[in-house]
Design a protein around this motif. Sequence first.
Motif, short mmCIF file in Angstrom:
data_model
loop_
_atom_site.label_atom_id
_atom_site.label_comp_id
_atom_site.label_asym_id
_atom_site.label_seq_id
_atom_site.Cartn_x
_atom_site.Cartn_y
_atom_site.Cartn_z
N UNK A 26 16.08 2.32 -3.39
CA UNK A 26 14.92 3.44 -2.43
C UNK A 26 15.61 3.01 -0.94
N UNK A 27 15.89 4.30 -0.39
CA UNK A 27 16.44 4.55 1.02
C UNK A 27 15.21 4.00 2.03
N UNK A 28 15.85 3.67 3.20
CA UNK A 28 15.00 3.07 4.27
C UNK A 28 13.86 4.32 4.77
N UNK A 29 12.72 4.05 4.85
CA UNK A 29 11.75 5.04 5.29
C UNK A 29 11.69 6.35 4.37
N UNK A 30 12.17 6.00 3.04
CA UNK A 30 12.01 7.40 2.17
C UNK A 30 11.00 7.23 1.33
N UNK A 31 10.75 8.28 0.34
CA UNK A 31 9.92 8.14 -0.95
C UNK A 31 11.00 8.71 -1.93
N UNK A 32 11.37 8.05 -2.84
CA UNK A 32 12.24 8.30 -3.96
C UNK A 32 11.24 8.54 -5.12
N UNK A 33 11.69 9.43 -6.08
CA UNK A 33 11.14 9.53 -7.37
C UNK A 33 12.30 8.89 -8.47
N UNK A 34 11.53 8.51 -9.45
CA UNK A 34 12.66 8.10 -10.65
C UNK A 34 11.85 8.66 -11.99
N UNK A 53 17.47 -0.17 3.17
CA UNK A 53 17.47 0.28 1.73
C UNK A 53 16.78 -0.84 0.99
N UNK A 54 16.30 -0.63 -0.13
CA UNK A 54 15.84 -1.60 -0.87
C UNK A 54 16.23 -1.48 -2.40
N UNK A 55 16.37 -2.52 -3.33
CA UNK A 55 16.74 -2.34 -4.67
C UNK A 55 15.29 -2.71 -5.42
N UNK A 102 8.20 7.99 -11.46
CA UNK A 102 7.67 6.99 -10.53
C UNK A 102 8.01 7.45 -9.06
N UNK A 103 7.28 6.96 -8.31
CA UNK A 103 6.97 7.40 -7.05
C UNK A 103 7.19 6.16 -6.25
N UNK A 148 9.01 -2.21 -0.60
CA UNK A 148 8.55 -0.78 -1.10
C UNK A 148 7.61 -0.90 -2.05
N UNK A 149 6.80 0.19 -2.26
CA UNK A 149 5.68 0.25 -3.24
C UNK A 149 6.05 1.55 -4.31
N UNK A 150 5.84 0.84 -5.64
CA UNK A 150 6.05 1.98 -6.71
C UNK A 150 5.00 2.50 -7.39
N UNK A 151 4.60 3.58 -7.84
CA UNK A 151 3.56 4.01 -8.59
C UNK A 151 4.01 5.17 -9.78
N UNK A 152 3.58 5.35 -10.80
CA UNK A 152 4.10 6.20 -11.91
C UNK A 152 2.97 7.48 -11.75
N UNK A 153 3.48 8.55 -11.98
CA UNK A 153 2.72 9.97 -12.05
C UNK A 153 2.23 10.01 -13.43
N UNK A 154 1.29 10.65 -13.69
CA UNK A 154 0.44 10.38 -15.12
C UNK A 154 1.53 10.86 -16.21
#
Length: 220
Positions: free
Chosen positions: A80-88, A45-47, A36-37, A1-7
Amino acid sequence: PSAGAGPAWIPEELVSLRIAKGTLWHRHKYVDAREYQIKNKADKDRTVIIEQPYTEDWKLIDPKEPFERTQNLLRFKTTAAAGKTASYPVKLERIADQTVVLSEVGLDDIRIYLRAKVISPKVKEALERVVALRTELDTVTRQRTRLEQQRTEAIAEQARIRENLKTLDKSTDAYQRQLKVFDDVDARIADLAKQVTTAREQEEQKRKALQEYLLSLEVE
């Protein structure tokens, strides 16, 4: 999975004002909030471990605790659930004091503090008194400056008349008229000198009154 932060947004909020011995202490709250997206393109699922720079003057608000904390990093663990986009979301706050010497700050800046929502009645009353004393001092200072300028101009005028007298015959009416003007200017210079002395004394009194008042203040 990839993660990026909103401003991150870091607004500044004035939370309190107090005065101590001529210094205005203004306390501000700063907020660092980012989301974070996390995109998980995998079919399971991934940790995910999220790392965020951190210094000890910041307090973590959300979440309550990190997964791990180092001297300059906060680590958070999420799934992060499989095939999903989660926010943190992550939120931190910092409280910091700043100071300004009231005898040096401009009156317009003091008036800005007077309009602050968090100002207490006692601090407001004290700042209004400071504005009044500073205004009185500024008025006397301008008067003294104007009188000194008038005296300088009069001395220059007298010097010109003195040079003119050197070119005139003392037995002529023109000489007598210039001499009369010279004497009048001389009297004006003497009078202005007295006014300058008085203005300087008043200025010093106003400055001393302001300083004594500032040093006596202990309000919040």
